[in-house]
Every structure is written in C-alpha cells, then in structure tokens.
Design an enzyme around this catalytic site. Structure first.
Site, PDB file in Angstrom:
ATOM      1  CD  GLU A  44      -3.661  -5.670  -0.347  1.00  0.00           C
ATOM      2  OE1 GLU A  44      -3.278  -5.289  -1.410  1.00  0.00           O
ATOM      3  OE2 GLU A  44      -4.917  -5.290  -0.023  1.00  0.00           O
ATOM      4  CG  HIS A  45       0.588  -9.868  -0.166  1.00  0.00           C
ATOM      5  ND1 HIS A  45       2.025  -9.447  -0.504  1.00  0.00           N
ATOM      6  CD2 HIS A  45       0.416  -8.888   0.810  1.00  0.00           C
ATOM      7  CE1 HIS A  45       2.256  -8.444   0.300  1.00  0.00           C
ATOM      8  NE2 HIS A  45       1.511  -8.119   1.216  1.00  0.00           N
ATOM      9  CB  THR A  46      -3.833 -12.294  -4.971  1.00  0.00           C
ATOM     10  OG1 THR A  46      -4.266 -10.907  -4.921  1.00  0.00           O
ATOM     11  CG2 THR A  46      -4.453 -13.099  -3.955  1.00  0.00           C
ATOM     12  CG  ASP A  47      -0.091  -7.858  -7.315  1.00  0.00           C
ATOM     13  OD1 ASP A  47       0.517  -8.411  -6.537  1.00  0.00           O
ATOM     14  OD2 ASP A  47      -0.011  -6.657  -7.539  1.00  0.00           O
ATOM     15  CB  ALA A 135       0.196   6.006   3.798  1.00  0.00           C
ATOM     16  N   GLY A 136       0.742   2.911   1.662  1.00  0.00           N
ATOM     17  CA  GLY A 136       0.083   1.750   1.346  1.00  0.00           C
ATOM     18  C   GLY A 136      -0.922   2.255   0.183  1.00  0.00           C
ATOM     19  CB  SER A 140       6.036   4.395  -5.353  1.00  0.00           C
ATOM     20  OG  SER A 140       5.649   3.155  -5.281  1.00  0.00           O
ATOM     21  CG  ASP A 190      -0.113  -1.162  -6.453  1.00  0.00           C
ATOM     22  OD1 ASP A 190      -1.049  -1.748  -6.110  1.00  0.00           O
ATOM     23  OD2 ASP A 190       1.025  -1.327  -5.559  1.00  0.00           O
ATOM     24  CE1 TYR A 240       4.367  -6.728  -2.388  1.00  0.00           C
ATOM     25  CE2 TYR A 240       5.929  -7.332  -3.889  1.00  0.00           C
ATOM     26  CZ  TYR A 240       4.776  -6.892  -3.701  1.00  0.00           C
ATOM     27  OH  TYR A 240       3.814  -7.023  -4.736  1.00  0.00           O
TER      28      TYR A 240
HETATM   29  C1  GLA Z   1       2.219  -3.689  -3.189  1.00  0.00           C
HETATM   30  C2  GLA Z   1       2.400  -3.844  -4.624  1.00  0.00           C
HETATM   31  C3  GLA Z   1       1.392  -4.507  -5.427  1.00  0.00           C
HETATM   32  C4  GLA Z   1       0.581  -5.714  -4.447  1.00  0.00           C
HETATM   33  C5  GLA Z   1       0.486  -5.359  -2.976  1.00  0.00           C
HETATM   34  C6  GLA Z   1      -0.319  -6.312  -2.274  1.00  0.00           C
HETATM   35  O1  GLA Z   1       1.268  -2.440  -3.247  1.00  0.00           O
HETATM   36  O2  GLA Z   1       3.006  -3.019  -5.392  1.00  0.00           O
HETATM   37  O3  GLA Z   1       1.871  -5.026  -6.560  1.00  0.00           O
HETATM   38  O4  GLA Z   1       1.312  -6.996  -4.446  1.00  0.00           O
HETATM   39  O5  GLA Z   1       1.614  -4.647  -2.441  1.00  0.00           O
HETATM   40  O6  GLA Z   1      -1.430  -6.690  -2.719  1.00  0.00           O
END
Ligand code: GLA
Length: 416
Positions: A44-47, A135-136, A140, A190, A240
C-alpha cells in the site's frame, strides 16, 4: 447481518443496465463496457514510490452501456446517483464548474483519448455499478477504465484493449485522468489491475518497469473478505498528496548520502537505517514504512508462490506467513504512515481476534474505506457475526461485508 456476494455472469452485468438504457434512450445499447474494482492484498502506498503492489480484481464492476451516436455529442446518465450530464467532444478544453464530480472522469477520458490521437465517437450511455463509491475499492479507476473502453469501442478502435502493451498505455492514460481531472496524484496500481486482472490470480506489479506476473492464489479453503467501515475518505485526496510529497522529500534528502537513488524503491532497509537520522521525524516515519512495505510485498509474493508450487503440507504455514505480513503492513500504515483511522483499526482488531483469520489489514488509500482479511471457510460465519456485532456495538455503524471472487480485468460485452 448484511453480507454481499455478487455474481460474475455476463447476464448479471448486462441485463439490468440494458433495461435501464432502453428506458432512458428508447432503444437498446450496442455494448456494455465493464471494469472491475480491486482490493490490494499487500503493497500500500508503494505504487507512487516506484515500488511493488499485489492487488486482485474483484467481482464488483462499473458498467457503461452505450450506443454510438452519429454526431460528436455525449449524453450520460449515471443511474446510481440519479444524475445526467452532456458534453460535446469538440469543446472539451475546460470542465464547466457545474459539471458533477463523476462526469469529470468521462470528460477526462474523452479529452485524453483524443489528445493521444485515438479516434473516438459520441455516445449515449448509462452508467451503473456495484463497486461501493469512495470505499477504497477503486470505483473511480473502474469508471475511467470502463469509460475508456466505451469511447474506444464506439469509435474507430473496436479491438480496443486487446494487447498487453495497449492495456498498459490505457492504464497510464486513466492515471492521468485522476491527476489532471480529479486532483489526486495517485499511482498506477488501480488502473492497471482493473485492466489486467485475472480470475483467481493476484497481480504482482513492479510499478517502475510495469512488468508483472499473475500469481495463482489457490485459496481453496480460504476466502477474501472485504469489510467496509462506511467511513468516507474525506481527507483522502489532500492527505494522499501530502504523503507523496513527504516521500519525495525523503528521497531528496537521502540522495545526498545514498547516491543514485531516484525513489524509495531504490533504498535497502539497511542503508536507510544508516542514514535515517538525517531526516525530519515525520519524513523518517513515512519513508521507513514504504521501504519496509516494499520488502513485505516481495516476501508475500515469494511465500505465496512457494505455496502454490508445494505439494507438501507446509502450505498453510505459508499462508500464515502471508497473513503475518498483511498484519505488519496494517501496523505500518497505522503507526508510521498514519493513513488508518480508528474504524479501520477496530475492524482489523476484531478480525485478528477471530479464530480462522489468517491476516487483516486496511486496503487502498486509507482514512476510511475497507479492510481486507483472509479467512478460513469454516470460520466465515463466525467472522461475519463478530465483525457485524462488535463493530456496530463500538461505532453504531453497520458495516458491509463483501465476500469476493477474484475476477478478470475489464471487458466489452457486445450485444448486437
Ligand atoms: C489509491 C491510489 C493508488 C494507491 C493506493 C494506496 O488507491 O489510487 O494509486 O496509491 O491508494 O496504495
């Protein structure tokens, strides 16, 4: 107790929306473009740090039923929000202030597709889906991807999205839509999983090279359970972007001591430890989390691959290791990256204290949204009961639980 299990047949994705299209436009659509949401298992948050991710596409979809028009007009009806919007493909220079937020994605997609030299056509379209919004689970990205396929299918590119290279190109285009039309400086995860997902496989993606591997999950005795806190991610966009900036700042400072680095992906934990004191406290925490999380993804993929190749009984031990890595990921997101919230922590705590749960963590950007847990089939009922009752008792909110199948990426269903 509200549990949601969705079906993945073509008819599930086309019948209802076709009927709504006919009611709206007085004739049938010619195709339905359908793109899945995703849940990220780890990474997570690595991309946006050029790192590794390990998401799966889920059997929840954003569907666009459409019919080509003979002019350059686009008429959209977003069923789930009961709202419509129209625009012309020839006058897309700026988004009018009164355009609803959901329409920005379609305007963005149309505008960038045209700018890339692709031939697109006007459409009448109805949009509906079952990816919960905000909702994550990447509603989108699914919207951008489905819209991309809809515009290309109606235009002169009907074989759209067939090659791997094109899918990667389209993922990058949809990512730009998010940056330029929604103001979120997101990474590439995503959009890529929504395009490249494969049934019963997770996508191990290197977000720098965009090389990937579909890793079989083989979760015969276990289920992927997603629990929705029902807390919306109000803070998500601004926080973010702040996290991303902190990571860049970290790289900037550390590059004075560790030459040749261009992102956190390039830094080994041992090197980081030698120089972490050079960073302001907050930047240090953020960077530590990302560096550790990248290592966790590599470990998680390797234990899962070992498991799928193994014929011996160490397979459950490997899954336990995978679950421990998920738990550690959540702890890092909570303590060092600080993108969790009390509701996400509560859901993971309840999950982890339920026997039969292998691992549980928040998924997606954070500040609300969902958790993902791996749960033994025999424990599913107890898991659902405990999550529903305990979460409700402590928050007054009834959570939603989705037991998802791992699905293929976006497709176009031709109806005529
Ligand atoms: C959102 C962003 C992704 C990613 C995640 C966290 O979904 O769209 O690119 O950074 O948060 O892993």
């Amino acid at each position: 107790m509200r549990t949601f299990r969705t079906l993945d047949k073509k008819s599930d994705r086309t019948a209802f929306i076709t009927q709504k299209f006919e009611e709206t436009f007085g004739g049938p659509p010619t195709f339905v473009a359908s793109a899945p949401g995703r849940v990220n298992l780890i990474g997570e948050h690595t991309d946006y740090n050029d790192g590794y991710v390990f998401p799966v596409a889920i059997d929840k979809y954003l569907n666009v039923a459409a019919r080509k028009r003979s002019d350059r007009h686009v008429t959209l009806y977003a069923l789930d929000v009961g709202d419509s919007w129209e625009f012309c493909l020839d006058t897309l220079s700026a988004i009018p202030p009164q355009a609803p937020a959901w329409s920005h994605y379609l305007i963005g997609v149309a505008s960038l597709l045209q700018a890339s030299g692709r031939e697109i056509a006007g459409i009448d379209a109805v949009i509906t889906g079952d990816v919960p919004i905000g909702a994550g689970l990447s509603s989108s990205a699914a919207l951008s991807v489905a819209a991309t396929f809809a515009f290309l299918t109606a235009g002169s590119e009907p074989e759209t999205g067939e090659s791997e290279a094109e899918k990667k190109d389209l993922a990058a285009l949809c990512q730009r839509v998010e940056h330029e039309f929604a103001g979120v400086k997101c990474g590439i995860m995503d959009q890529t999983i929504s395009l490249l997902g494969q049934e019963n496989h997770a996508l191990f993606l290197d977000c720098r090279s965009l090389e990937y591997e579909h890793v079989p999950l083989n979760l015969t005795e276990h289920a992927i359970a997603i629990c929705n806190t029902k807390i919306k991610r109000e803070l998500a966009a601004s926080e973010y972007n702040k996290r991303r900036a902190e990571c860049e700042k970290g790289v900037d400072i550390l590059s004075q001591w560790i030459p040749g680095i261009s992102s956190l992906r390039d830094i080994a934990l041992t090197d980081f430890k030698k120089h972490e004191e050079e960073l302001p406290a907050l930047t240090q925490k953020r960077c530590r989390y990302v560096i550790e999380e990248n290592a966790r993804v590599l470990d998680a993929v390797s234990v899962l691959k070992g498991r799928s190749q193994s014929t011996s009984d160490n397979t459950n031990e490997s899954l336990t290791q995978f679950g421990n890595l998920m738990n550690a990921s959540h702890n890092g997101l909570r303590d060092d990256y600080e993108v969790s919230c009390k509701e996400l922590d509560l859901l993971t705590d309840i999950a982890r204290s339920t026997s039969g749960v292998i691992g549980s963590r928040m998924t997606g950007a954070g500040f609300g949204g969902c958790t993902v847990s791996i749960v033994h089939q025999d424990a599913l009922e107890m898991f659902q009961t405990r999550i529903t009752m305990e979460y409700h008792k402590q928050t007054g909110i009834e959570p939603e639980i989705y037991l998802c199948n791992v699905s293929d990426g976006a497709q176009v269903f031709r109806l005529f």
